[in-house]
Structures are given as structure tokens and as C-alpha cells.
Design a protein around this motif. Structure first.
Motif, PDB file in Angstrom:
ATOM      1  N   SER A 257     -15.920  -7.136   7.334  1.00 29.04           N
ATOM      2  CA  SER A 257     -16.042  -5.708   7.614  1.00 29.04           C
ATOM      3  C   SER A 257     -14.722  -5.209   8.181  1.00 29.04           C
ATOM      4  O   SER A 257     -13.883  -5.995   8.614  1.00 29.04           O
ATOM      5  N   VAL A 258     -14.566  -3.898   8.168  1.00 25.15           N
ATOM      6  CA  VAL A 258     -13.296  -3.300   8.611  1.00 25.15           C
ATOM      7  C   VAL A 258     -13.591  -2.160   9.576  1.00 25.15           C
ATOM      8  O   VAL A 258     -14.532  -1.389   9.389  1.00 25.15           O
ATOM      9  N   THR A 259     -12.793  -2.074  10.634  1.00 19.77           N
ATOM     10  CA  THR A 259     -12.954  -1.048  11.664  1.00 19.77           C
ATOM     11  C   THR A 259     -11.592  -0.418  11.921  1.00 19.77           C
ATOM     12  O   THR A 259     -10.567  -1.094  11.819  1.00 19.77           O
ATOM     13  N   GLU A 260     -11.618   0.863  12.253  1.00 17.91           N
ATOM     14  CA  GLU A 260     -10.380   1.554  12.644  1.00 17.91           C
ATOM     15  C   GLU A 260      -9.686   0.741  13.749  1.00 17.91           C
ATOM     16  O   GLU A 260     -10.335   0.263  14.677  1.00 17.91           O
ATOM     17  N   GLY A 261      -8.382   0.535  13.593  1.00 18.95           N
ATOM     18  CA  GLY A 261      -7.640  -0.226  14.612  1.00 18.95           C
ATOM     19  C   GLY A 261      -7.417  -1.691  14.262  1.00 18.95           C
ATOM     20  O   GLY A 261      -6.616  -2.375  14.901  1.00 18.95           O
ATOM     21  N   ASP A 262      -8.122  -2.181  13.228  1.00 19.86           N
ATOM     22  CA  ASP A 262      -7.953  -3.599  12.823  1.00 19.86           C
ATOM     23  C   ASP A 262      -6.534  -3.877  12.333  1.00 19.86           C
ATOM     24  O   ASP A 262      -5.896  -3.006  11.729  1.00 19.86           O
ATOM     25  N   GLN A 272       1.872  -7.467   7.358  1.00 21.28           N
ATOM     26  CA  GLN A 272       0.841  -7.136   8.336  1.00 21.28           C
ATOM     27  C   GLN A 272       0.734  -5.617   8.451  1.00 21.28           C
ATOM     28  O   GLN A 272       1.741  -4.917   8.546  1.00 21.28           O
ATOM     29  N   VAL A 273      -0.521  -5.113   8.429  1.00 23.79           N
ATOM     30  CA  VAL A 273      -0.750  -3.666   8.470  1.00 23.79           C
ATOM     31  C   VAL A 273      -1.819  -3.346   9.515  1.00 23.79           C
ATOM     32  O   VAL A 273      -2.589  -4.211   9.912  1.00 23.79           O
ATOM     33  N   LYS A 274      -1.839  -2.069   9.903  1.00 24.44           N
ATOM     34  CA  LYS A 274      -2.858  -1.618  10.864  1.00 24.44           C
ATOM     35  C   LYS A 274      -3.734  -0.569  10.187  1.00 24.44           C
ATOM     36  O   LYS A 274      -3.235   0.282   9.432  1.00 24.44           O
ATOM     37  N   VAL A 275      -5.049  -0.638  10.453  1.00 23.54           N
ATOM     38  CA  VAL A 275      -5.999   0.313   9.863  1.00 23.54           C
ATOM     39  C   VAL A 275      -6.025   1.575  10.724  1.00 23.54           C
ATOM     40  O   VAL A 275      -6.421   1.540  11.890  1.00 23.54           O
ATOM     41  N   LEU A 276      -5.595   2.709  10.116  1.00 24.40           N
ATOM     42  CA  LEU A 276      -5.584   3.981  10.847  1.00 24.40           C
ATOM     43  C   LEU A 276      -6.899   4.732  10.679  1.00 24.40           C
ATOM     44  O   LEU A 276      -7.343   5.432  11.590  1.00 24.40           O
ATOM     45  N   ALA A 277      -7.513   4.615   9.488  1.00 29.95           N
ATOM     46  CA  ALA A 277      -8.776   5.329   9.238  1.00 29.95           C
ATOM     47  C   ALA A 277      -9.495   4.690   8.056  1.00 29.95           C
ATOM     48  O   ALA A 277      -8.859   4.112   7.162  1.00 29.95           O
ATOM     49  N   VAL A 278     -10.832   4.803   8.066  1.00 32.71           N
ATOM     50  CA  VAL A 278     -11.663   4.264   6.984  1.00 32.71           C
ATOM     51  C   VAL A 278     -12.544   5.403   6.466  1.00 32.71           C
ATOM     52  O   VAL A 278     -13.144   6.148   7.250  1.00 32.71           O
ATOM     53  N   ARG A 295     -11.905   3.945   1.134  1.00 33.23           N
ATOM     54  CA  ARG A 295     -10.474   4.248   1.157  1.00 33.23           C
ATOM     55  C   ARG A 295     -10.012   3.938   2.569  1.00 33.23           C
ATOM     56  O   ARG A 295     -10.681   4.328   3.534  1.00 33.23           O
ATOM     57  N   ILE A 296      -8.908   3.226   2.696  1.00 31.58           N
ATOM     58  CA  ILE A 296      -8.412   2.833   4.017  1.00 31.58           C
ATOM     59  C   ILE A 296      -6.974   3.325   4.167  1.00 31.58           C
ATOM     60  O   ILE A 296      -6.120   3.031   3.319  1.00 31.58           O
ATOM     61  N   ARG A 297      -6.727   4.075   5.254  1.00 24.98           N
ATOM     62  CA  ARG A 297      -5.359   4.526   5.531  1.00 24.98           C
ATOM     63  C   ARG A 297      -4.674   3.466   6.393  1.00 24.98           C
ATOM     64  O   ARG A 297      -5.237   3.014   7.392  1.00 24.98           O
ATOM     65  N   LEU A 298      -3.483   3.044   5.972  1.00 25.48           N
ATOM     66  CA  LEU A 298      -2.776   1.948   6.635  1.00 25.48           C
ATOM     67  C   LEU A 298      -1.425   2.411   7.171  1.00 25.48           C
ATOM     68  O   LEU A 298      -0.790   3.296   6.602  1.00 25.48           O
ATOM     69  N   SER A 299      -0.961   1.745   8.229  1.00 29.46           N
ATOM     70  CA  SER A 299       0.439   1.899   8.638  1.00 29.46           C
ATOM     71  C   SER A 299       1.087   0.517   8.513  1.00 29.46           C
ATOM     72  O   SER A 299       0.400  -0.506   8.559  1.00 29.46           O
ATOM     73  N   GLY A 300       2.413   0.516   8.334  1.00 27.90           N
ATOM     74  CA  GLY A 300       3.121  -0.766   8.268  1.00 27.90           C
ATOM     75  C   GLY A 300       3.508  -1.176   6.865  1.00 27.90           C
ATOM     76  O   GLY A 300       4.118  -2.218   6.651  1.00 27.90           O
ATOM     77  N   ILE A 301       3.137  -0.350   5.858  1.00 33.58           N
ATOM     78  CA  ILE A 301       3.514  -0.685   4.469  1.00 33.58           C
ATOM     79  C   ILE A 301       3.671   0.612   3.674  1.00 33.58           C
ATOM     80  O   ILE A 301       2.986   1.600   3.939  1.00 33.58           O
ATOM     81  N   ASP A 302       4.594   0.605   2.725  1.00 29.44           N
ATOM     82  CA  ASP A 302       4.810   1.755   1.860  1.00 29.44           C
ATOM     83  C   ASP A 302       3.958   1.595   0.609  1.00 29.44           C
ATOM     84  O   ASP A 302       3.753   0.471   0.140  1.00 29.44           O
ATOM     85  N   ASP A 303       3.450   2.699   0.073  1.00 33.27           N
ATOM     86  CA  ASP A 303       2.580   2.573  -1.115  1.00 33.27           C
ATOM     87  C   ASP A 303       3.319   1.945  -2.295  1.00 33.27           C
ATOM     88  O   ASP A 303       2.704   1.323  -3.152  1.00 33.27           O
ATOM     89  N   GLU A 304       4.656   2.075  -2.340  1.00 30.66           N
ATOM     90  CA  GLU A 304       5.417   1.475  -3.443  1.00 30.66           C
ATOM     91  C   GLU A 304       5.403  -0.052  -3.393  1.00 30.66           C
ATOM     92  O   GLU A 304       5.702  -0.716  -4.387  1.00 30.66           O
ATOM     93  N   ASP A 305       5.072  -0.618  -2.238  1.00 32.38           N
ATOM     94  CA  ASP A 305       5.047  -2.085  -2.099  1.00 32.38           C
ATOM     95  C   ASP A 305       3.669  -2.677  -2.380  1.00 32.38           C
ATOM     96  O   ASP A 305       3.418  -3.847  -2.104  1.00 32.38           O
ATOM     97  N   ILE A 306       2.756  -1.856  -2.897  1.00 34.36           N
ATOM     98  CA  ILE A 306       1.396  -2.326  -3.183  1.00 34.36           C
ATOM     99  C   ILE A 306       1.128  -2.153  -4.673  1.00 34.36           C
ATOM    100  O   ILE A 306       1.433  -1.107  -5.250  1.00 34.36           O
ATOM    101  N   LEU A 307       0.560  -3.177  -5.283  1.00 37.74           N
ATOM    102  CA  LEU A 307       0.154  -3.093  -6.690  1.00 37.74           C
ATOM    103  C   LEU A 307      -1.353  -3.279  -6.781  1.00 37.74           C
ATOM    104  O   LEU A 307      -1.966  -3.937  -5.942  1.00 37.74           O
ATOM    105  N   SER A 308      -1.937  -2.707  -7.832  1.00 37.74           N
ATOM    106  CA  SER A 308      -3.352  -2.950  -8.114  1.00 37.74           C
ATOM    107  C   SER A 308      -3.533  -4.457  -8.302  1.00 37.74           C
ATOM    108  O   SER A 308      -2.743  -5.097  -8.997  1.00 37.74           O
TER     109      SER A 308
END
Length: 434
Positions: A257-262, A272-278, A295-308
Motif C-alpha cells: 500500500s502507499v501513503t502520502e509521505g512514503d 529514491q522518490v517521495k510520495v507527495l500525493a495519491v 495516480r501518484i505525485r512524486l518528488s525526486g525524479i523528472d518525468d523524462e527519467d521514467i519509462l512505461s
């Protein structure tokens, strides 16, 4: 009394599915009469009178002109006990990759079969799309199947019990072969998607005196979806990403499971990323558990560094990232003159990963009757064979052993637009987690 509402993902696929999906939304009050009248007029203007219900699900112009679903349509409806997300998957051969992304998000499949003379046979014959869709759905984790025999109102059928029984008796052995436990996991029922008969309420005995079973809504409500582990290590294959006040990723929680702040890891690049919102649907939530599309909003990574195909993963127990693995494959139907041997190349589809792969070694053949390994050395195999082999890919991919996480350990091999094999991951190289 507090009503417990279960969240379930339903994949609707094959012939007449957009009309059936549209009718479900109309009957559950998600679409009003005025909208329906507008669609009826639109369909009539295009001389496609019987397609108006499909317009509810098929929203883009290409789909309406061709009468084919291209993208995976999403819509929601509720019954008294459950909240359903409908995923209307493309049926046409050229859009199978889109169907795969829909199937990987669903728990329940509604396979829509046409009872009309000739239509069922076309989809069901060797190479027909019904066969391929059933195999894909099973491989991608759609564990429960409702087979709805549609168009029972057609003049060539006229609610005939003989035609319904014929379709059920032809489909049953094939569903077994595809891995479904027909007694436990499959249910058949007759309906008319166009007229809405036997969908929200049980049908009148005057229409169909021989049917004593449930209507579609009752059958959907009664299905028990296999539990996932909310306490397991977090796993969410990423199917899409975009920028919106940070990086937002979309996918289905397969474990944990995932919680804001994880704090989590994006694998395979180990960021490593931090969960800002779910978010579930449009709503911001504090917590999301297994089986939910989020949908999970993350900090610590750019969307260009993520692939499907990347996976959001627990830090303590990260998912494995590999370039090769051992798998058990069931060969369905190879292309004409093809031989399945070391050096065979195909496209691997596993959760949201799409990657070219090569079979580098055949390790052993399995006897289909006894399910035991055969003694002789195996150099090549033909259609119908079960074989254990080593699979290699060019880029790191995130997968799990089938025995640990079924949803992340089963896959299909496709070549030239056709599914040639379904498989499960048996072994990963040691030390593949980091």
C-alpha cells in the motif's frame, strides 16, 4: 448501516463490447436520455443506427467512423455493493497492444461473444481474435471471466437455447486450455447489449423461458476477486507519466500500500522518490491499497527519467531488475514455417513492459500430460509444446518470479502482430535485486 463498496476493474472485450459497455453506463444512470438521443441522431446520420450505444464508450471520431475501439476507454458505474471501472479494450487485431495495457489493470473480464450466425465462428476459429483475447486476458491476470453471449435478440438467434448451449460447449474446452478453471472462475450468461435485456434486471420469462440464472449486474456483484496482499512489499508497474506540479505516475497497485509521505524506489534506475500525493480517480486520498488504479505525485525524479514499464517499489524489498531469466512457455501457434529454437526473437509483454527479447537456450521440454520434464535433450519445439527456456532482453526490466507475484511474473510473446506463446517467470539470476 454502512454500505461496503468494493472497487473492481472490469475489462470488456471482443465483439459488441462497446455497445454492452455503453448500455451498462446508461442503465446505471451514468448517461442521461438527452445524451443518448444525441448519440442516436449522430449514429443515424452516419447510417450506423445500431452503433449509438457504442458511442458512449467510443468517444473519438476514428472509433466512430470505423466502428472499432482504438484506445482503452475508461468509465465508472456503481451497483449496490460495488464500484466498477469499465475498461473497454480494443478488439481489432492491430490494437492488441492497447488491449494488453487494459487487461493488465483488470481483475474481472467480460468476454462479449456474438450469438449471431457466423460471427461467433469467425472470432473463434484458429487465428480468430476471441482466442487471442482470452489467452491474453488470462496471462495478464484477469482471473475471473464472465462470458456474455450477446445479440441473443438477433432474428437469426431469437433467444435460442440450442445456439447458447452450442457456444458454451465450444468455448468451455478452449477456456480450460487457456488456464481458466471453468467451474470456479467462469460464468456464462445470455443478453442483448443493444436492448439492455438481462443486464440490470433479470429478463422476463416470456422472452427467454429457459434462463434461470442472474442478470449481468448480479453476476458482476457476486464475483469474488482474489485478494492481494496489503502488507506485502510495494509494487506498482508504471503505465504512464506526466508533469503536474511535480512528476505524476499512473498504474495499478499490485502489492502493498502507499501513503502520502512514503519514500519509494523507481526501478530499474534505483532513484529514491517521495510520495507527495495519491489520487484514486479524481479524488485525492491518504492511502491506496492493492488492486487500486492510482495516480501518484512524486518528488525526486523528472518525468523524462521514467519509462512505461518501470516499477514503483518498496525500498526495503525492491523488485528485481534483470536482462535475462528462466521461464516456462506454452507455445500457442507459431507463424507459418517458424521453428521455436535458440535464437528465436519476439516482443515480450510483461505487466507494462514491452521489450524485444531472444530465446538464448532451451533448457527442457515438459510433457503436457504428466507436466513432468522429459528426459531427452531439446533443440526445438512446435505448436502446443511446453518448454523451459532462458530469455534475454537488451535493457534492464523489472519482473518477479510467478510463484512470488503472479501479476508481475506472467507474460506473452508476440511476433508480427500475433501472440505466439504465453509464459511464466520461473527463476531470476541471483543478486538481481541490486
Amino acid at each position: 448501516m454502512l454500505q461496503v463498496v468494493l472497487q473492481r476493474e472490469v475489462l470488456i472485450f471482443d465483439a459488441g463490447k462497446s455497445t454492452t459497455g455503453g448500455q451498462i453506463l446508461f442503465l446505471s444512470g451514468q448517461v442521461d436520455d438527452r445524451t443518448i438521443q444525441k448519440y442516436e441522431k449522430e449514429a443515424k446520420d452516419k447510417s450506423r443506427e445500431s452503433w449509438y450505444m457504442a458511442y458512449i464508450m467510443d468517444t473519438n471520431e476514428e472509433e466512430r467512423v470505423k466502428g472499432k475501439t482504438v484506445e482503452v476507454g475508461r468509465a465508472h458505474f456503481e451497483t449496490e455493493t460495488s464500484r466498477f471501472t469499465i475498461l473497454d479494450a480494443p478488439g481489432h487485431k492491430s490494437y492488441v497492444p492497447n488491449m494488453i495495457s487494459g487487461a493488465s489493470q483488470a481483475d474481472i473480464g467480460v468476454l462479449v461473444i456474438s450469438a449471431r450466425k457466423g460471427e461467433f465462428e469467425t472470432g473463434y476459429e484458429r487465428g480468430g481474435q476471441t482466442r487471442e483475447h482470452v489467452q491474453l486476458a488470462k496471462t495478464l491476470g484477469v482471473s475471473k471471466l464472465l462470458v456474455v453471449v450477446n445479440k441473443m435478440d438477433d432474428p437469426t438467434v431469437n433467444w435460442s437455447k440450442e445456439r447458447y448451449d452450442e457456444i458454451e460447449s465450444k468455448m468451455t474446452p478452449f477456456l480450460k486450455l487457456s488456464g481458466y478453471n471453468v467451474k470456479k472462475d467462469v460464468q456464462f450468461l445470455p443478453l442483448s447489449g443493444l436492448l439492455g435485456t438481462n443486464m440490470k434486471t433479470r429478463m422476463d420469462k416470456a422472452i427467454c423461458p429457459w434462463w434461470n440464472g442472474p442478470c449481468l449486474f448480479e453476476a458482476l456483484d457476486a464475483i469474488e476477486v482474489p485478494p492481494r496482499d496489503p502488507k506485502g512489499p510495494f509494487r506498482m508497474p508504471i503505465i504512464d507519466k506526466f508533469k503536474d506540479m511535480g512528476t505524476v505516475v499512473m498504474g495499478k497497485v499490485e502489492s502493498g500500500s502507499v501513503t502520502e509521505g512514503d519514500s519509494l524506489l523507481v526501478m530499474p534506475n534505483k532513484t529514491q522518490v517521495k510520495v507527495l500525493a495519491v489520487y484514486c480517480d479524481e479524488n485525492k486520498v491518504r492511502y491506496a491499497g492493492p488492486g487500486e488504479n492510482v495516480r501518484i505525485r512524486l518528488s525526486g525524479i523528472d518525468d523524462e527519467d521514467i519509462l512505461s514499464g518501470f516499477v514503483l517499489s518498496s525500498i526495503a524489498r525492491p523488485i528485481a531488475a534483470v536482462t535475462e531469466f528462466d521461464a516456462q512457455l506454452q507455445i500457442l501457434e507459431l507463424l507459418d514455417n517458424a521453428i521455436f529454437t535458440a535464437g528465436y526473437k519476439a516482443i515480450l509483454h510483461i505487466h507494462s513492459v514491452v521489450e524485444e527479447c531472444e530465446i538464448v537456450q532451451l533448457l527442457q521440454q515438459i510433457d503436457p500430460k504428466t507436466r513432468k520434464p522429459m528426459k531427452k535433450k531439446v533443440l526445438f519445439v512446435k505448436n502446443g509444446a511446453i518448454v523451459v527456456c532462458r530469455v534475454q532482453v537488451n535493457n534492464l526490466i523489472c519482473i518477479e518470479k510467478f510463484s512470488d507475484f503472479t501479476q508481475l511474473g506472467r507474460f506473452t510473446l508476440r511476433t508480427e502482430g500475433k501472440t505466439v506463446a504465453v509464459g511464466k517467470v520461473m527463476e531470476l539470476p541471483s543478486g538481481s535485486n541490486f
